[in-house]
Write an enzyme that holds these catalytic residues in place. Sequence first.
Site, PDB file in Angstrom:
ATOM      1  N   TRP A 233       6.802  -1.658   2.302  1.00  0.00           N
ATOM      2  CA  TRP A 233       6.167  -2.727   1.270  1.00  0.00           C
ATOM      3  C   TRP A 233       7.018  -3.049   0.265  1.00  0.00           C
ATOM      4  O   TRP A 233       7.685  -4.361   0.114  1.00  0.00           O
ATOM      5  CB  TRP A 233       5.066  -2.453   0.825  1.00  0.00           C
ATOM      6  CG  TRP A 233       4.197  -3.657  -0.167  1.00  0.00           C
ATOM      7  CD1 TRP A 233       3.719  -4.723   0.566  1.00  0.00           C
ATOM      8  CD2 TRP A 233       4.467  -3.702  -1.359  1.00  0.00           C
ATOM      9  NE1 TRP A 233       3.238  -5.402  -0.804  1.00  0.00           N
ATOM     10  CE2 TRP A 233       3.807  -4.993  -1.892  1.00  0.00           C
ATOM     11  CE3 TRP A 233       5.311  -3.135  -2.457  1.00  0.00           C
ATOM     12  CZ2 TRP A 233       3.805  -5.464  -3.270  1.00  0.00           C
ATOM     13  CZ3 TRP A 233       5.127  -3.744  -3.656  1.00  0.00           C
ATOM     14  CH2 TRP A 233       4.529  -4.807  -3.933  1.00  0.00           C
ATOM     15  N   GLY A 252       1.180  -4.317   4.898  1.00  0.00           N
ATOM     16  CA  GLY A 252       0.427  -3.578   4.023  1.00  0.00           C
ATOM     17  C   GLY A 252      -0.087  -4.162   2.765  1.00  0.00           C
ATOM     18  O   GLY A 252      -1.070  -3.724   2.114  1.00  0.00           O
ATOM     19  N   ASP A 253       0.534  -5.127   2.534  1.00  0.00           N
ATOM     20  CA  ASP A 253       0.258  -6.187   1.161  1.00  0.00           C
ATOM     21  C   ASP A 253      -1.397  -6.435   1.395  1.00  0.00           C
ATOM     22  O   ASP A 253      -1.734  -7.038   2.339  1.00  0.00           O
ATOM     23  CB  ASP A 253       1.143  -7.270   1.000  1.00  0.00           C
ATOM     24  CG  ASP A 253       1.040  -7.940  -0.210  1.00  0.00           C
ATOM     25  OD1 ASP A 253       1.640  -7.615  -1.167  1.00  0.00           O
ATOM     26  OD2 ASP A 253      -0.002  -8.902  -0.214  1.00  0.00           O
ATOM     27  N   VAL A 254      -1.954  -6.206   0.010  1.00  0.00           N
ATOM     28  CA  VAL A 254      -3.587  -6.504   0.207  1.00  0.00           C
ATOM     29  C   VAL A 254      -3.753  -7.830  -0.041  1.00  0.00           C
ATOM     30  O   VAL A 254      -4.711  -8.540   0.488  1.00  0.00           O
ATOM     31  CB  VAL A 254      -4.380  -5.793  -0.846  1.00  0.00           C
ATOM     32  CG1 VAL A 254      -4.260  -4.383  -0.462  1.00  0.00           C
ATOM     33  CG2 VAL A 254      -3.506  -5.862  -2.082  1.00  0.00           C
ATOM     34  N   LEU A 256      -1.772 -10.205   0.968  1.00  0.00           N
ATOM     35  CA  LEU A 256      -1.567 -10.972   2.520  1.00  0.00           C
ATOM     36  C   LEU A 256      -2.769 -10.854   3.286  1.00  0.00           C
ATOM     37  O   LEU A 256      -3.342 -11.748   3.901  1.00  0.00           O
ATOM     38  CB  LEU A 256      -0.385 -10.235   3.027  1.00  0.00           C
ATOM     39  CG  LEU A 256      -0.047 -10.505   4.553  1.00  0.00           C
ATOM     40  CD1 LEU A 256       0.352 -12.047   4.631  1.00  0.00           C
ATOM     41  CD2 LEU A 256       1.156  -9.856   5.094  1.00  0.00           C
TER      42      LEU A 256
END
Length: 300
Positions: A233, A252-254, A256
Amino acid sequence: MKPPEKFSIPLPKDFSFEECLWFLNRDYDDCLHMIRNNEVWKAFQIGAEQVAVRIGADRKNLNIELISGNNSSAVQAWLNNTITEWFDLERDLSPFYRLLSADKKLSYMTGAFKGLRLLGINDLFEAICWSIIGQQINLTFAYKLKRRLVEAYGTSLSAEGEKLHIFPGCTVLAAVPVEELRAMQFSQTKAAYLVGIAGAFARKEMSKEILMALPSFEDRQKALTAFKGIGVWTANYALMKSLRVPDSIPYGDVGLLQALVAHNIMKDRADLEKMHRLFRKFRGWESYLVFYLWRSLSAA
DNA sequence: AACCAGGCTGCGC
DNA sequence: GCGCAGCATGGT
């Protein structure tokens, strides 16, 4: 003979200063620039020199005015490059807008966010520090931590009554005792990551030049994830914001994932196949797609 | 007050 | 290689 204190950079099509300003001024308290009177104020370190500028725009140009520091043609050339890069002025967005238009759920973005550019973090060290600070904490808190770091170890200059901050250099951060960062509410691990990576930059084991000299995206990503504290990330975020890699996805970006669920593209955050399917349609523009999806998370 | 936040490491399989 | 617990600390 000194050049005038003002100069302009011509704008490309599909550019909206208003949208860019909105991003720079969104709900968070970023200590590294200031928005006032529809202008961005920012200070820069140029080698041993520091300058501050005020950036406004009309229909055709970005208008830059030096408000602190010594003017010279070299400084102006540096600023010209840096600001062009910061606002991503050399990119032609039309292929991206064609891809968006072809997507039922996202086509509205070509109107709603028209002219928004991927605002970068030119300095690689700063980009990496910022992405480490932002790991796994909410952005409000992340901006607070950044402010404490900058106010304690960075430099600042005053221009027209305003204090403008510059991110601390790697040499300074490399020498900071971890306990001091702990006292500012950095976690133990995060504090150690930051000081460790600052040391690598200070010893010239890592730099933007080193990274750019590597042949492929995978090599660059590997070179970054080799450091403690940099996972996929963080590496991809830094590559997107600093090296402007066009197809870098911060997996994994929340934010996104949230945006994709909100657009009904994923049924939930585990529905990763749908995400991959979407990105496959946006080859070469993944970074911009991520940036626009982040944009969509904030209300107008 | 519980759950979340622009994740990472280290471990067990 | 993949999954998962544990982490660390404020925001909402």
